[in-house]
Design a protein around this motif. Structure first.
Motif, PDB file in Angstrom:
ATOM      1  N   ASP A 142       0.897  -1.117   0.058  1.00  0.00           N
ATOM      2  CA  ASP A 142      -0.130  -0.267   0.119  1.00  0.00           C
ATOM      3  C   ASP A 142       1.067   1.116   0.092  1.00  0.00           C
ATOM      4  O   ASP A 142       1.878   1.414   0.820  1.00  0.00           O
ATOM      5  N   SER A 143       0.466   2.338  -0.715  1.00  0.00           N
ATOM      6  CA  SER A 143       1.051   3.477  -0.444  1.00  0.00           C
ATOM      7  C   SER A 143       1.296   3.963   0.718  1.00  0.00           C
ATOM      8  O   SER A 143      -0.185   3.680   1.403  1.00  0.00           O
ATOM      9  N   PRO A 144       2.028   4.884   1.165  1.00  0.00           N
ATOM     10  CA  PRO A 144       1.963   5.228   2.599  1.00  0.00           C
ATOM     11  C   PRO A 144       0.785   6.118   3.036  1.00  0.00           C
ATOM     12  O   PRO A 144       0.600   7.005   2.222  1.00  0.00           O
ATOM     13  N   TYR A 218       7.803  -2.786   9.132  1.00  0.00           N
ATOM     14  CA  TYR A 218       7.163  -3.102  10.337  1.00  0.00           C
ATOM     15  C   TYR A 218       5.823  -1.888  10.279  1.00  0.00           C
ATOM     16  O   TYR A 218       5.853  -1.157   9.585  1.00  0.00           O
ATOM     17  N   ASP A 219       4.927  -2.395  10.931  1.00  0.00           N
ATOM     18  CA  ASP A 219       3.761  -1.644  11.201  1.00  0.00           C
ATOM     19  C   ASP A 219       3.194  -1.805  12.512  1.00  0.00           C
ATOM     20  O   ASP A 219       3.562  -2.493  13.266  1.00  0.00           O
ATOM     21  N   ILE A 220       2.166  -0.715  12.851  1.00  0.00           N
ATOM     22  CA  ILE A 220       1.676  -0.882  14.396  1.00  0.00           C
ATOM     23  C   ILE A 220       0.176  -1.216  14.083  1.00  0.00           C
ATOM     24  O   ILE A 220      -0.594  -0.617  13.191  1.00  0.00           O
ATOM     25  N   LYS A 221      -0.247  -2.347  14.666  1.00  0.00           N
ATOM     26  CA  LYS A 221      -1.817  -2.683  14.466  1.00  0.00           C
ATOM     27  C   LYS A 221      -2.556  -2.824  15.451  1.00  0.00           C
ATOM     28  O   LYS A 221      -2.091  -3.436  16.742  1.00  0.00           O
ATOM     29  N   SER A 276      -8.064  -2.754   9.807  1.00  0.00           N
ATOM     30  CA  SER A 276      -8.862  -4.001   9.297  1.00  0.00           C
ATOM     31  C   SER A 276      -8.611  -3.997   7.821  1.00  0.00           C
ATOM     32  O   SER A 276      -8.523  -5.001   7.131  1.00  0.00           O
ATOM     33  N   HIS A 277      -8.133  -2.809   7.275  1.00  0.00           N
ATOM     34  CA  HIS A 277      -7.442  -2.631   5.939  1.00  0.00           C
ATOM     35  C   HIS A 277      -6.328  -3.562   5.767  1.00  0.00           C
ATOM     36  O   HIS A 277      -6.158  -4.399   4.848  1.00  0.00           O
ATOM     37  N   LEU A 278      -5.520  -3.369   6.898  1.00  0.00           N
ATOM     38  CA  LEU A 278      -4.113  -4.325   6.743  1.00  0.00           C
ATOM     39  C   LEU A 278      -4.397  -5.570   6.644  1.00  0.00           C
ATOM     40  O   LEU A 278      -3.790  -6.381   6.010  1.00  0.00           O
ATOM     41  N   HIS A 282      -2.937  -7.774   3.699  1.00  0.00           N
ATOM     42  CA  HIS A 282      -1.706  -7.968   3.894  1.00  0.00           C
ATOM     43  C   HIS A 282      -1.437  -9.369   4.981  1.00  0.00           C
ATOM     44  O   HIS A 282      -2.252  -9.432   5.949  1.00  0.00           O
ATOM     45  N   ASP A 283      -0.509 -10.237   4.671  1.00  0.00           N
ATOM     46  CA  ASP A 283      -0.298 -11.223   5.415  1.00  0.00           C
ATOM     47  C   ASP A 283       0.790 -10.552   6.425  1.00  0.00           C
ATOM     48  O   ASP A 283       1.651  -9.917   5.965  1.00  0.00           O
TER      49      ASP A 283
END
Ligand code: SF4
Ligand code: SF4
Length: 294
Positions: A142-144, A218-221, A276-278, A282-283
């Motif tokens: 995804d674009s940031p 990495y991401d924060i979920k 929820s989009h993530l 994406h896995d």
């Protein structure tokens, strides 16, 4: 005691003031256990120069810095831990510049060796140098997302209207209770999958790039249990992951510390609708709960 690594060279620092991330150019010169540095800060378009004098003891650096045009105006202390030869992390302490306050302020302070690659947050991104960085150019990533304040800063600094480089994502149309109405998403270049600001294999807004870019892969979920988690995307395309659990752990160790700098943004940035989009697209793998990092 003499130092265990040679820190001489160019570095980029990150610190937070008034909820905004600033970067400085730092040039270290190390002689045995003495470390001096010239520091250049672009503070809202005003160039400020500082001189740092410190001492290294084992893997700890302690020192003071002064505004070199007038040491009485601004000075402070910096304490850093040498995480590795490319990454230092600690705290800067100074007196508030607010004229109504003489409080002592502390900011997390991180330094990354400048590899001139202008890619990613980690020096390990060097594998992507000279090629298209797969985080910035990959149609599967995804674009940031860009926070409202970040979009304003990019627009002001680059003298480009926000609509040129970003589209507004109005989740309120889908979710009535959604409050963050001015979230943006980066546009890609015409006829290409590359980010609008990715030119000549570099990020041209590196020092003001969105937080979403700073910690990829990495991401924060926010999970269903109401807790925030540090996750990483399960993709073979990012070279630093490379399906190697040792690399992932080592890099996530650096990320843990870096997240302190990002803490003021976390709740604004990672919410249930983005998350929820993530999940749909994406896995990912959970590394740890955010509250366990602090
Ligand atoms: S794809 Fe991974 S290794 Fe390459 S620049 Fe992006 S974060 Fe760094
Ligand atoms: S802003 Fe910079 S780091 Fe972020 S996607 Fe674009 S080129 Fe990559």
């Amino acid at each position: 005691m003499s130092a265990i690594v040679n820190l001489s060279g160019e570095w980029i620092s990150s610190f937070i003031q008034n909820n905004k991330i600033y970067n400085e150019k730092v040039n270290f010169e190390q002689q045995e256990d003495k470390l001096i540095a010239d520091i250049i800060l672009n503070y809202d378009n005003e160039i400020c120069k500082y001189r740092f004098n410190g001492k290294i003891n084992k893997n700890i650096i302690n020192g003071t810095y002064e505004f070199i045009e007038n040491s009485e105006i601004e000075s402070g202390t910096i304490s850093l831990k040498i995480i590795n030869e490319n990454f230092l992390y600690g705290v800067a302490t100074y007196i508030s510049d607010d004229e109504n306050s003489d409080d002592i302020v502390q900011s997390p302070y991180a330094l990354f060796r400048n590899t001139n690659n202008n890619l990613g947050t980690f020096n390990l991104c060097s594998n992507c140098v000279g090629k298209s960085a797969t985080c910035c150019c990959n149609p599967n990533v995804d674009s940031p997302m860009i926070l409202p304040k970040e979009a304003e800063t990019i627009s002001k600094d680059m003298k480009i209207d926000i609509e040129k480089f970003a589209s507004k994502v109005d989740f309120s149309k889908m979710h009535n209770d959604y409050t963050l109405k001015d979230l943006y998403q980066m546009k890609r270049q015409d006829n290409s999958n590359k980010c609008y600001f990715y030119r000549d294999n570099k990020c041209t807004i590196y020092e003001i790039r969105p937080i979403d870019c700073r910690i990829f892969p990495y991401d924060i979920k926010l999970e269903k249990d109401g807790n925030y988690y540090l996750v990483y995307y399960k993709t073979n395309e990012c070279q630093i992951l490379n399906e190697n659990i040792k690399d992932i752990k080592m890099v996530s160790y650096n990320t843990r510390l870096f997240l302190r700098l990002l803490l003021p943004y976390i709740r604004e940035w990672s919410d249930k609708y983005c998350c929820s989009h993530l999940t749909e697209n994406h896995d990912y793998e959970i590394i740890c709960k955010i509250e366990d990092l602090f």
